[in-house]
Motif scaffolding. Sequence first.
Motif, mmCIF file in Angstrom:
data_model
loop_
_atom_site.group_PDB
_atom_site.id
_atom_site.type_symbol
_atom_site.label_atom_id
_atom_site.label_comp_id
_atom_site.label_asym_id
_atom_site.label_seq_id
_atom_site.Cartn_x
_atom_site.Cartn_y
_atom_site.Cartn_z
ATOM 1 N N PRO A 121 -4.828 3.785 -16.519
ATOM 2 C CA PRO A 121 -4.603 2.330 -16.473
ATOM 3 C C PRO A 121 -4.568 1.766 -15.056
ATOM 4 O O PRO A 121 -5.071 0.664 -14.804
ATOM 5 C CB PRO A 121 -3.236 2.160 -17.161
ATOM 6 C CG PRO A 121 -3.105 3.346 -18.045
ATOM 7 C CD PRO A 121 -3.766 4.458 -17.286
ATOM 8 N N ILE A 122 -3.997 2.511 -14.107
ATOM 9 C CA ILE A 122 -3.936 2.033 -12.714
ATOM 10 C C ILE A 122 -5.340 1.916 -12.129
ATOM 11 O O ILE A 122 -5.682 0.927 -11.472
ATOM 12 C CB ILE A 122 -3.060 2.970 -11.864
ATOM 13 C CG1 ILE A 122 -1.585 2.827 -12.266
ATOM 14 C CG2 ILE A 122 -3.219 2.662 -10.373
ATOM 15 C CD1 ILE A 122 -0.664 3.824 -11.599
ATOM 16 N N PHE B 288 0.577 2.428 -1.541
ATOM 17 C CA PHE B 288 1.421 1.245 -1.373
ATOM 18 C C PHE B 288 0.856 0.297 -0.314
ATOM 19 O O PHE B 288 0.962 -0.923 -0.443
ATOM 20 C CB PHE B 288 2.846 1.644 -0.991
ATOM 21 C CG PHE B 288 3.754 1.870 -2.160
ATOM 22 C CD1 PHE B 288 3.618 1.144 -3.327
ATOM 23 C CD2 PHE B 288 4.777 2.813 -2.100
ATOM 24 C CE1 PHE B 288 4.453 1.341 -4.414
ATOM 25 C CE2 PHE B 288 5.630 3.021 -3.177
ATOM 26 C CZ PHE B 288 5.456 2.285 -4.333
ATOM 27 N N PHE B 289 0.279 0.852 0.747
ATOM 28 C CA PHE B 289 -0.312 0.005 1.782
ATOM 29 C C PHE B 289 -1.356 -0.926 1.169
ATOM 30 O O PHE B 289 -1.357 -2.136 1.405
ATOM 31 C CB PHE B 289 -0.957 0.860 2.874
ATOM 32 C CG PHE B 289 -1.665 0.058 3.934
ATOM 33 C CD1 PHE B 289 -0.976 -0.393 5.039
ATOM 34 C CD2 PHE B 289 -3.011 -0.272 3.807
ATOM 35 C CE1 PHE B 289 -1.619 -1.146 6.029
ATOM 36 C CE2 PHE B 289 -3.661 -1.024 4.773
ATOM 37 C CZ PHE B 289 -2.967 -1.463 5.877
ATOM 38 N N CYS B 290 -2.242 -0.358 0.363
ATOM 39 C CA CYS B 290 -3.296 -1.161 -0.283
ATOM 40 C C CYS B 290 -2.699 -2.131 -1.298
ATOM 41 O O CYS B 290 -3.055 -3.318 -1.325
ATOM 42 C CB CYS B 290 -4.306 -0.240 -0.966
ATOM 43 S SG CYS B 290 -5.154 0.906 0.140
ATOM 44 N N CYS B 291 -1.789 -1.625 -2.142
ATOM 45 C CA CYS B 291 -1.195 -2.447 -3.206
ATOM 46 C C CYS B 291 -0.446 -3.648 -2.634
ATOM 47 O O CYS B 291 -0.611 -4.781 -3.097
ATOM 48 C CB CYS B 291 -0.238 -1.613 -4.051
ATOM 49 S SG CYS B 291 -0.996 -0.285 -4.990
ATOM 50 N N ILE B 292 0.394 -3.387 -1.635
ATOM 51 C CA ILE B 292 1.234 -4.447 -1.073
ATOM 52 C C ILE B 292 0.389 -5.456 -0.310
ATOM 53 O O ILE B 292 0.640 -6.663 -0.367
ATOM 54 C CB ILE B 292 2.329 -3.838 -0.173
ATOM 55 C CG1 ILE B 292 3.295 -3.004 -1.013
ATOM 56 C CG2 ILE B 292 3.106 -4.918 0.564
ATOM 57 C CD1 ILE B 292 4.300 -2.192 -0.207
ATOM 58 N N PHE B 293 -0.628 -4.973 0.415
ATOM 59 C CA PHE B 293 -1.508 -5.886 1.141
ATOM 60 C C PHE B 293 -2.193 -6.852 0.177
ATOM 61 O O PHE B 293 -2.222 -8.065 0.412
ATOM 62 C CB PHE B 293 -2.563 -5.091 1.917
ATOM 63 C CG PHE B 293 -3.577 -5.958 2.617
ATOM 64 C CD1 PHE B 293 -3.286 -6.541 3.841
ATOM 65 C CD2 PHE B 293 -4.827 -6.197 2.048
ATOM 66 C CE1 PHE B 293 -4.219 -7.348 4.486
ATOM 67 C CE2 PHE B 293 -5.756 -7.003 2.672
ATOM 68 C CZ PHE B 293 -5.459 -7.578 3.895
ATOM 69 N N CYS C 90 -9.416 -5.655 -10.514
ATOM 70 C CA CYS C 90 -8.882 -6.475 -9.423
ATOM 71 C C CYS C 90 -9.965 -6.733 -8.379
ATOM 72 O O CYS C 90 -10.149 -7.867 -7.918
ATOM 73 C CB CYS C 90 -7.691 -5.750 -8.785
ATOM 74 S SG CYS C 90 -6.876 -6.659 -7.471
ATOM 75 N N CYS C 91 -10.700 -5.696 -8.028
ATOM 76 C CA CYS C 91 -11.792 -5.812 -7.058
ATOM 77 C C CYS C 91 -12.852 -6.796 -7.560
ATOM 78 O O CYS C 91 -13.284 -7.696 -6.840
ATOM 79 C CB CYS C 91 -12.412 -4.438 -6.816
ATOM 80 S SG CYS C 91 -13.906 -4.466 -5.813
ATOM 81 N N VAL C 92 -13.254 -6.643 -8.818
ATOM 82 C CA VAL C 92 -14.300 -7.491 -9.401
ATOM 83 C C VAL C 92 -13.867 -8.951 -9.427
ATOM 84 O O VAL C 92 -14.622 -9.856 -9.016
ATOM 85 C CB VAL C 92 -14.649 -7.005 -10.826
ATOM 86 C CG1 VAL C 92 -15.591 -8.002 -11.518
ATOM 87 C CG2 VAL C 92 -15.284 -5.624 -10.785
ATOM 88 N N ALA D 47 -8.592 -3.201 -2.742
ATOM 89 C CA ALA D 47 -8.112 -2.777 -4.070
ATOM 90 C C ALA D 47 -8.763 -1.478 -4.540
ATOM 91 O O ALA D 47 -8.247 -0.820 -5.451
ATOM 92 C CB ALA D 47 -8.371 -3.880 -5.094
ATOM 93 N N LEU D 48 -9.880 -1.092 -3.944
ATOM 94 C CA LEU D 48 -10.533 0.162 -4.332
ATOM 95 C C LEU D 48 -9.769 1.384 -3.818
ATOM 96 O O LEU D 48 -9.959 2.497 -4.320
ATOM 97 C CB LEU D 48 -11.969 0.187 -3.799
ATOM 98 C CG LEU D 48 -12.926 -0.861 -4.398
ATOM 99 C CD1 LEU D 48 -14.281 -0.774 -3.716
ATOM 100 C CD2 LEU D 48 -13.073 -0.664 -5.903
#
Length: 560
Positions: free
Chosen positions: A415-416, A364-369, A423-425, A512-513
């Motif tokens: 899928p995630i 969640f930390f990564c996703c929300i950021f 997203c990263c690319v 995002a990684l």
Amino acid sequence: MVSKEPLKTKMPEQMDNQFNLEGLLSELGSFGKYQLLLLFLLAFRDSFLAMCNYNYVFTAAEVDYRCYVPECESSDVRFNVSFAQFALANHSDICHRVAPRINDSNLSNSDDECAPEGFIAGETVPCDRIIYQDYNSIFDLGCQPWKRTLIGTVHNLGLVFSFLLSGFISDRYGRKIIIVATPLVVGIVGLVKSFSVNYWMLLVLEFLETALGYGNASMVLSLEMVTQKRRVIFSCVSDILSNFGFAFFGLIAWKIPYWRHMMWVIYAPLLVVVFYIFLVDEGVRWLLAHNKKDEAVRVLNKVAKINNITLSKKANEMLTNITEEARKTERLGQNVPQSTHIGLLVVLRSKKILLRVFLIAAIFFCCIFVYNGCMINSTSIVGNKYLNFSSLVLVTIPTRIITAITLTKFGRKAPICVAYILCCVFFIASAYVPKSIWWASVVFYLLGKMCSSYGMFSMTVVALEVFPTTSRNSLTNTANTIGRLGAVLAPQTPLLEKYMAGLPSIVFGLVALGPVMLSLLLPDTSHSSLPDHIQDAERIGDTNDTIHKADDAEDRSPAS
């Protein structure tokens, strides 16, 4: 069709309840009149809550400004002026102006003061006053950019407390109280905030608004209202409707740019949610998990009546048995519901559940950021900032359609992982596209936002699916609370643009990684029923897990 024999077989109590509830929900349908009304009610609530949640994107947005030059200004002060080329410093030093020759004895004529020779080239002095292109942003924060970004940071810091508080209340007292109470708190505090007399008053109210409001009870309720086969689709439809309404925020901010007036428009409608006390019912799964069986039966019968569905004989017998069992237990004085607080402590003693909480918190930390950061930075990408914002919200709609299809067909983890790799690319690509083809940068940014939105929603679904009903919202929001630290940092990302063009997008791509690697450690919940108790939750992902095969449970409905 499965024979009726399994229904007569004596099973463990929790398994039997779960089995029968899945069958009942299957009979009641997923998109009848009752469910559609619920979808629209939640969409109205969540649309305006989302607008309020991101109000600071526009109210604290950077507005072009320049120094006030007393030697040149007329009574009609304008932002665009002809003397800018010799009286104002360059863009990198916007809070300073060129030093005037006010003590030069050669300049006896006052008219010469506002001429190139009236200023000392190469020397600057700090601005005494700022002139803005417009005054739609809050207060006078031009040369104090840290104050602008601090508003977003304080806003998201309040959400850290909000999600934790709403999770405990939701699991202890029900989903309905959060669905009704939080919008009212946000609406009232937000309207008071619109009358703030200074920056610090606004900052305090910004924190109180988010600390006492918000939460994700709507998504919890939507997941718990339908069967396993339909829960992702139902939640996606709910999110599509709320994001469609949320997209109007960009247009509202465009047409009503002055921050006080804009707040009135987006906060006042939340007061209507007080009528949800009569319009929204408590979640059936929560009622059953807390031994409120009479109320659960009433809600199920209400759904059947509104959807014009005649329940099967077996379904009616089950509802009757549940009612009689509840009344008998109450007469014997055995109806002592388990405390959610105690239940939560018991759950956290499970190493497997505790590990999931920490894993999901890190994800969640990564996703929300990434998600919040790209929303905040949408106002700085090329083009109309209002249309850019609405476009970023609207791309969520096709994203949810893709989400419903892929999560149902390919499970959860694959899928995630794919979404966050893309997203990263896309984000890194948007940072390196030449300025001559700016439209490509916008397209890549939108695609990155789509992948971020996909991953954020999918991870929320997974989080709600791996925890038991008795502490589902508490544990999900505990993980979300830790993850909200990413939202606290996100408002600071626009400052990175001053060091390198496109640096915020590069940072989003690298962060995002994180979910790609961490999500591989979680169980796949796509073929599991929502667990009601800790033992059910621990069995998710086990190879010998037979209780949670929800496809079989749904087929073996009371009508079978």
